[in-house]
Enzyme design. Structure first.
Site, mmCIF file in Angstrom:
data_model
loop_
_atom_site.group_PDB
_atom_site.id
_atom_site.type_symbol
_atom_site.label_atom_id
_atom_site.label_comp_id
_atom_site.label_asym_id
_atom_site.label_seq_id
_atom_site.Cartn_x
_atom_site.Cartn_y
_atom_site.Cartn_z
ATOM 1 N NE ARG A 1 -3.753 -2.204 2.523
ATOM 2 C CZ ARG A 1 -4.828 -2.550 1.810
ATOM 3 N NH1 ARG A 1 -5.246 -1.788 0.829
ATOM 4 N NH2 ARG A 1 -5.494 -3.655 2.094
ATOM 5 C CG ASP B 1 -13.911 -5.479 1.088
ATOM 6 O OD1 ASP B 1 -13.590 -6.565 1.600
ATOM 7 O OD2 ASP B 1 -13.474 -4.378 1.498
ATOM 8 C CG MET C 1 -11.654 -9.192 5.385
ATOM 9 S SD MET C 1 -10.346 -9.232 4.197
ATOM 10 C CE MET C 1 -8.953 -9.115 5.308
ATOM 11 N N GLY C 2 -15.009 -6.687 4.796
ATOM 12 C CA GLY C 2 -16.014 -5.855 4.139
ATOM 13 C C GLY C 2 -15.944 -4.474 4.758
HETATM 14 N N1 LIG Z 1 -5.819 8.583 -5.506
HETATM 15 C C1 LIG Z 1 -4.735 7.837 -5.744
HETATM 16 N N2 LIG Z 1 -3.819 8.254 -6.649
HETATM 17 C C2 LIG Z 1 -2.723 7.521 -6.896
HETATM 18 N N3 LIG Z 1 -2.445 6.347 -6.297
HETATM 19 C C3 LIG Z 1 -3.322 5.883 -5.392
HETATM 20 C C4 LIG Z 1 -4.514 6.590 -5.053
HETATM 21 N N4 LIG Z 1 -5.178 5.902 -4.122
HETATM 22 C C5 LIG Z 1 -4.431 4.794 -3.871
HETATM 23 N N5 LIG Z 1 -3.332 4.787 -4.631
HETATM 24 C C6 LIG Z 1 -2.272 3.748 -4.632
HETATM 25 O O1 LIG Z 1 -2.844 2.496 -4.985
HETATM 26 C C7 LIG Z 1 -2.238 1.447 -4.254
HETATM 27 C C8 LIG Z 1 -3.270 0.571 -3.605
HETATM 28 O O2 LIG Z 1 -4.243 1.347 -2.909
HETATM 29 P P1 LIG Z 1 -5.021 0.778 -1.626
HETATM 30 O O3 LIG Z 1 -4.037 0.393 -0.587
HETATM 31 O O4 LIG Z 1 -6.060 1.751 -1.290
HETATM 32 O O5 LIG Z 1 -5.618 -0.611 -2.115
HETATM 33 P P2 LIG Z 1 -6.732 -0.944 -3.163
HETATM 34 O O6 LIG Z 1 -6.157 -0.940 -4.517
HETATM 35 O O7 LIG Z 1 -7.902 -0.048 -2.957
HETATM 36 O O8 LIG Z 1 -7.053 -2.449 -2.786
HETATM 37 P P3 LIG Z 1 -7.930 -3.009 -1.579
HETATM 38 O O9 LIG Z 1 -8.570 -1.845 -0.882
HETATM 39 O O10 LIG Z 1 -8.934 -3.896 -2.226
HETATM 40 O O11 LIG Z 1 -6.990 -3.758 -0.741
HETATM 41 C C9 LIG Z 1 -1.301 2.098 -3.269
HETATM 42 O O12 LIG Z 1 0.020 1.926 -3.735
HETATM 43 C C10 LIG Z 1 -1.701 3.556 -3.240
HETATM 44 O O13 LIG Z 1 -0.611 4.435 -3.034
HETATM 45 O O1 LIG Z 2 -4.642 -5.521 6.576
HETATM 46 P P1 LIG Z 2 -4.536 -5.133 5.150
HETATM 47 O O2 LIG Z 2 -3.763 -6.107 4.338
HETATM 48 O O3 LIG Z 2 -4.054 -3.759 4.945
HETATM 49 O O4 LIG Z 2 -5.987 -5.212 4.512
HETATM 50 C C1 LIG Z 2 -7.204 -5.255 5.191
HETATM 51 C C2 LIG Z 2 -8.281 -4.657 4.326
HETATM 52 O O5 LIG Z 2 -8.192 -5.074 3.001
HETATM 53 C C3 LIG Z 2 -9.444 -5.554 2.528
HETATM 54 O O6 LIG Z 2 -9.373 -6.945 2.499
HETATM 55 C C4 LIG Z 2 -9.716 -5.065 1.121
HETATM 56 O O7 LIG Z 2 -9.879 -3.707 1.069
HETATM 57 C C5 LIG Z 2 -10.466 -5.054 3.542
HETATM 58 O O8 LIG Z 2 -11.588 -5.873 3.620
HETATM 59 C C6 LIG Z 2 -9.639 -5.008 4.807
HETATM 60 O O9 LIG Z 2 -10.099 -4.000 5.670
#
Ligand SMILES: Nc1ncnc2c1ncn2[C@@H]1O[C@H](COP(=O)(O)OP(=O)(O)OP(=O)(O)O)[C@@H](O)[C@H]1O
Ligand SMILES: O=P(O)(O)OC[C@H]1O[C@](O)(CO)[C@@H](O)[C@@H]1O
Ligand SMILES: [Mg+2]
Length: 460
Positions: A213, A269, A312-313
């Site tokens: 992340r 989710d 999760m959710g």
């Molecule tokens: N608005 C944004 N602009 C550019 N990069 C972003 C933005 N939001 C998130 N990212 C990048 O996207 C990557 C993943 O984002 P995030 O951790 O929110 O997970 P996600 O893709 O939403 O997956 P999940 O929530 O299902 O685990 C990260 O490297 C984060 O820096």
């Molecule tokens: O602990 P981590 O790996 O950051 O992710 C947990 C989160 O990721 C998800 O699995 C997906 O967004 C959520 O349901 C949960 O809150």
């Protein structure tokens, strides 16, 4: 349910899915406009959509039948002189059937399948699948794949099928794996991906490429894409990831690079607007049954047994709800979309007491995002975020357990047997089941077809 997006395999060749754009600016293709989060979709400007009414089929220009296409960009939008080539699939014995199933520019998928007889035709998306013309020669392609965000069953299958799809269908043999999410573009060495390297990865949970992340630096990422001579970027991840992909696409366009950016939506989710089901969701719901069964067995075997299973959710309770519907052992399911309260008439405590009197036990499934407003009140000041800026949720399972215990033992003077099960990571850290594997394959191959056909800035 809207079943418009994914289509079953036809013969030896998967029928195309449809796709949506990463970016509101657009032209024709088969993809969705980058990722729409079910709950934030209408509020987030990123997801606001440009509606392009198409009248191509209408002979009388005065007739407006309300047909709208949520279209996707194409490389020729900003590189108008790009040459095209016949799709090499036509020459392959194994894919001979493709000649009859090329996706035509007019092919679209309706967002709504239930409409009224006299309603306007409504919103449509480009249909995904192999196109007659491609905008890359096989030997010219240098592709890369990156995975970001949390885990989800099936990520490895998607990686595998992008590699195998590119190689077997289009003869591409220059594919790089970016390690550890977005930051891997500028801070890690790449992996060389071949069908042999990825051959068995679909049998494992997790992501072969590692994930993270945070760490999205658009300039550094695009510099790196440019320096390495990458011209197809496959990005697997959730809503945050797809927003990041949209930034990359915009920068690529600004620099006028011939780089196709394709997103494959991943979210355990299932919180993506437009599509019914995200890959890995089926597997997660299936795995959640084991926790629910365990809770049921435990509470059935004691007096006044109260079983709580947290699933999760974050903002949507699909896993909790589907696991509940599938199980039939659950008495109560709490999800973020539907507010609840504990005390008084119609409250959760009253319901639990009724069930205990009636059955001697109760099973409650709670989605992690449910009741967060109460937790925030009781733990003021705690507002932690993860590296991507997502708010870290407080543990609703523990909070619920404590409150129920206090209510029954202290206030109602009743002896209860509380069993709290939190299988959080167990439902996502597993390999995908058979049906998710097929879905992952369809998504991966559709992304490959889209990128080869020159589409960019889309989520398949
Ligand atoms: N608005 C944004 N602009 C550019 N990069 C972003 C933005 N939001 C998130 N990212 C990048 O996207 C990557 C993943 O984002 P995030 O951790 O929110 O997970 P996600 O893709 O939403 O997956 P999940 O929530 O299902 O685990 C990260 O490297 C984060 O820096
Ligand atoms: O602990 P981590 O790996 O950051 O992710 C947990 C989160 O990721 C998800 O699995 C997906 O967004 C959520 O349901 C949960 O809150
Ligand atoms: Mg997310």
């Amino acid at each position: 349910m809207d079943l418009s997006i994914s289509s079953p395999f036809r013969g030896a060749f998967p029928a195309p899915t449809s796709t949506f754009i990463l970016n509101p600016k657009s032209r024709c293709s088969h993809s969705l406009n980058f990722f729409k989060h079910r709950n934030s979709y209408s509020k987030n400007p990123l997801f606001s959509r440009q509606k392009i009414p198409i009248r191509a089929q209408v002979s009388d220009p005065a007739v407006d039948d309300g047909f709208v296409i949520d279209d996707v960009p194409h490389l020729t939008d900003f590189l108008p002189d790009l040459p095209s080539y016949p799709n090499p699939l036509q020459n392959s014995q194994a894919y001979a059937i493709v000649k009859q199933t090329f996706v035509r520019p007019e092919d679209v998928v309706a967002q709504k399948i239930v409409v009224q007889k006299d309603s306007s035709r409504g919103e449509h998306f480009r249909r995904a699948g192999p196109c007659e013309k491609v905008y890359f020669k096989s030997e010219e392609v240098r592709a890369c794949i990156v995975t970001c965000g949390g885990l989800c069953p099936g990520i490895n299958t998607v990686i595998r099928e992008i590699v195998c799809g590119l190689n077997y269908m289009y003869g591409v043999d220059d594919i790089l794996g970016i390690q550890g999410g977005y930051r891997g573009f500028y801070s890690k060495n790449t992996l060389i991906l071949t069908p042999k390297v990825v051959n068995d990865i679909h049998k494992r949970g997790g992501t072969f490429l590692l994930t993270s992340r945070g760490g999205h630096d658009t300039q550094k990422i695009v510099d790196n894409i440019q320096d390495r001579g990458i011209n197809q970027v496959y990005i697997i991840g959730g809503d945050g990831t797809q927003r990041g992909a949209s930034r990359i696409y915009e920068e690529v366009e600004k620099r006028g690079l011939k780089v196709a950016v394709a997103g494959i939506p991943k979210t355990i989710d299932n919180d993506i607007a437009v599509i019914d089901k995200s890959f890995g969701f089926d597997t997660a719901v299936e795995e959640a049954q084991r926790a629910i069964n365990a809770a049921h067995v435990e509470v059935e075997s004691v007096e006044n047994g109260i079983g709580i299973v947290k699933l999760m959710g974050r903002y949507s309770g699909f896993i909790a709800m589907f696991a509940t519907l599938a199980s039939r052992d659950v008495d109560c399911c709490l999800i973020p979309e539907s507010p609840f309260y504990l005390e008084g008439k119609g409250g959760l405590f009253e319901f639990i007491e009724e069930r205990l009197k009636e059955n001697g036990h109760i099973v409650i499934v709670v989605a992690e995002g449910a009741g967060q407003e109460y937790l925030a009140q009781s733990m003021q000041g705690i507002d932690e975020k993860d590296a991507s800026g997502n708010r870290l949720l407080l543990d609703v399972g523990l909070w619920l357990t404590q409150n129920i215990k206090d209510h029954f033992t202290k206030e109602r003077k009743m002896a209860i047997n509380m069993k709290y099960i939190d299988p959080t990571y167990m439902i996502r850290a597993i390999p995908s089941n058979a049906s998710d594997n097929i879905y992952c394959t369809l998504l991966a191959q559709s992304a490959v077809h889209g990128a080869m056909a020159g589409y960019t800035g889309f989520t398949v």
